[in-house]
Design a protein around this motif. Structure first.
Motif, short mmCIF file in Angstrom:
data_model
loop_
_atom_site.label_atom_id
_atom_site.label_comp_id
_atom_site.label_asym_id
_atom_site.label_seq_id
_atom_site.Cartn_x
_atom_site.Cartn_y
_atom_site.Cartn_z
N ALA A 73 20.72 21.63 48.38
CA ALA A 73 21.83 22.37 49.01
C ALA A 73 22.78 22.97 47.98
N HIS A 74 22.86 22.40 46.79
CA HIS A 74 23.77 22.89 45.75
C HIS A 74 23.14 23.99 44.90
N ARG A 75 21.83 24.04 44.83
CA ARG A 75 21.16 24.92 43.87
C ARG A 75 21.50 26.38 44.04
N ALA A 76 21.59 26.85 45.26
CA ALA A 76 21.89 28.27 45.48
C ALA A 76 23.28 28.63 44.94
N LYS A 77 24.19 27.68 44.93
CA LYS A 77 25.54 27.94 44.46
C LYS A 77 25.67 27.75 42.95
N LEU A 78 24.78 26.97 42.37
CA LEU A 78 24.84 26.71 40.94
C LEU A 78 24.28 27.85 40.09
N HIS A 79 23.38 28.63 40.64
CA HIS A 79 22.74 29.65 39.82
C HIS A 79 23.65 30.83 39.52
N SER A 80 24.76 30.93 40.20
CA SER A 80 25.66 32.06 40.01
C SER A 80 26.88 31.69 39.18
N THR A 81 27.30 32.60 38.33
CA THR A 81 28.54 32.39 37.57
C THR A 81 29.68 33.19 38.19
N ASN A 82 29.48 33.75 39.38
CA ASN A 82 30.51 34.56 40.01
C ASN A 82 31.85 33.83 40.17
N PRO A 83 31.87 32.57 40.64
CA PRO A 83 33.16 31.89 40.77
C PRO A 83 33.90 31.78 39.43
N LEU A 84 33.17 31.44 38.39
CA LEU A 84 33.78 31.32 37.07
C LEU A 84 34.29 32.68 36.59
N GLU A 85 33.52 33.72 36.82
CA GLU A 85 33.95 35.06 36.42
C GLU A 85 35.20 35.49 37.17
N ARG A 86 35.29 35.11 38.45
CA ARG A 86 36.49 35.42 39.24
C ARG A 86 37.71 34.72 38.66
N VAL A 87 37.56 33.44 38.30
CA VAL A 87 38.68 32.69 37.72
C VAL A 87 39.10 33.32 36.40
N ASN A 88 38.13 33.63 35.55
CA ASN A 88 38.44 34.27 34.27
C ASN A 88 39.15 35.60 34.47
N GLY A 89 38.72 36.37 35.46
CA GLY A 89 39.39 37.64 35.76
C GLY A 89 40.83 37.45 36.20
N GLU A 90 41.05 36.43 37.02
CA GLU A 90 42.42 36.14 37.48
C GLU A 90 43.30 35.70 36.32
N ILE A 91 42.76 34.87 35.42
CA ILE A 91 43.52 34.45 34.25
C ILE A 91 43.87 35.67 33.39
N LYS A 92 42.91 36.55 33.18
CA LYS A 92 43.15 37.75 32.38
C LYS A 92 44.22 38.63 33.03
N ARG A 93 44.10 38.82 34.35
CA ARG A 93 45.06 39.67 35.06
C ARG A 93 46.47 39.12 34.93
N ARG A 94 46.62 37.81 35.13
CA ARG A 94 47.96 37.19 35.10
C ARG A 94 48.52 37.14 33.68
N THR A 95 47.68 36.92 32.68
CA THR A 95 48.20 36.87 31.30
C THR A 95 48.53 38.27 30.80
N ASP A 96 47.81 39.28 31.26
CA ASP A 96 48.13 40.66 30.87
C ASP A 96 49.50 41.07 31.40
N VAL A 97 49.88 40.57 32.58
CA VAL A 97 51.18 40.88 33.15
C VAL A 97 52.30 40.35 32.25
N VAL A 98 52.11 39.15 31.73
CA VAL A 98 53.12 38.53 30.86
C VAL A 98 53.17 39.26 29.52
N GLY A 99 52.01 39.57 28.98
CA GLY A 99 51.96 40.29 27.71
C GLY A 99 52.06 39.36 26.52
#
Length: 151
Positions: A73-99
């Protein structure tokens, strides 16, 4: 998947489709042992004509098939890095705002807050990512359990 890109580079232009189909047979297996056995058969079939690729498959086997040790049941969700990429994108977006951050602690606080937010979102979502109910049985640590429900 970076592995596939590297594997296909070893296969050469003419062999890419065949190698891709061979490797896909290992991912189609239902359990870890069957996947490992198929992976080795594929490597052995490729060894005479493409020894570098076979060696690459031998080296990558443990890493590539690591997800097979989890429940199906977990395998289909483990093969993707999309959640991690989303988190990294959010971190980048928020840190860019601060500068510019005044110090390292400020960065740690902001990124920590973002990660806590993300954890809370994932905890309440059902079905999109793995839930605590499905992860808890995988832990050997008895403290990893579901919180008591207030009656």
């Amino acid at each position: 998947m970076h592995f596939m890109r590297n594997a296909l580079a070893h296969a050469g232009k003419s062999g890419r489709r065949v190698v891709s189909a061979f490797i896909a047979t290992a991912f189609a297996q239902d359990d870890a042992e069957a996947a490992r056995a198929q992976w080795r058969r594929v490597a052995d079939q490729l060894r005479p004509k493409v020894p570098k690729l076979a060696a690459f498959l031998d080296e990558a086997e443990t890493d590539v098939l690591a997800y097979m040790s989890f429940p199906a049941a977990h395998r289909a969700k483990l093969h993707s890095t999309n959640p991690l990429e989303r988190v990294n994108g959010e971190i980048k977006r928020r840190t860019d705002v601060v500068g510019i951050f005044p110090n390292e602690d400020a960065i740690t606080r902001l990124v920590g807050a973002i990660l806590l937010e993300q954890n809370d979102e994932w905890a309440v979502q059902r079905g999109r990512y793995m839930t605590l109910e499905t992860i808890a049985p995988l832990s050997d640590d008895p403290t990893v359990s579901l919180p008591a429900i207030a009656s």
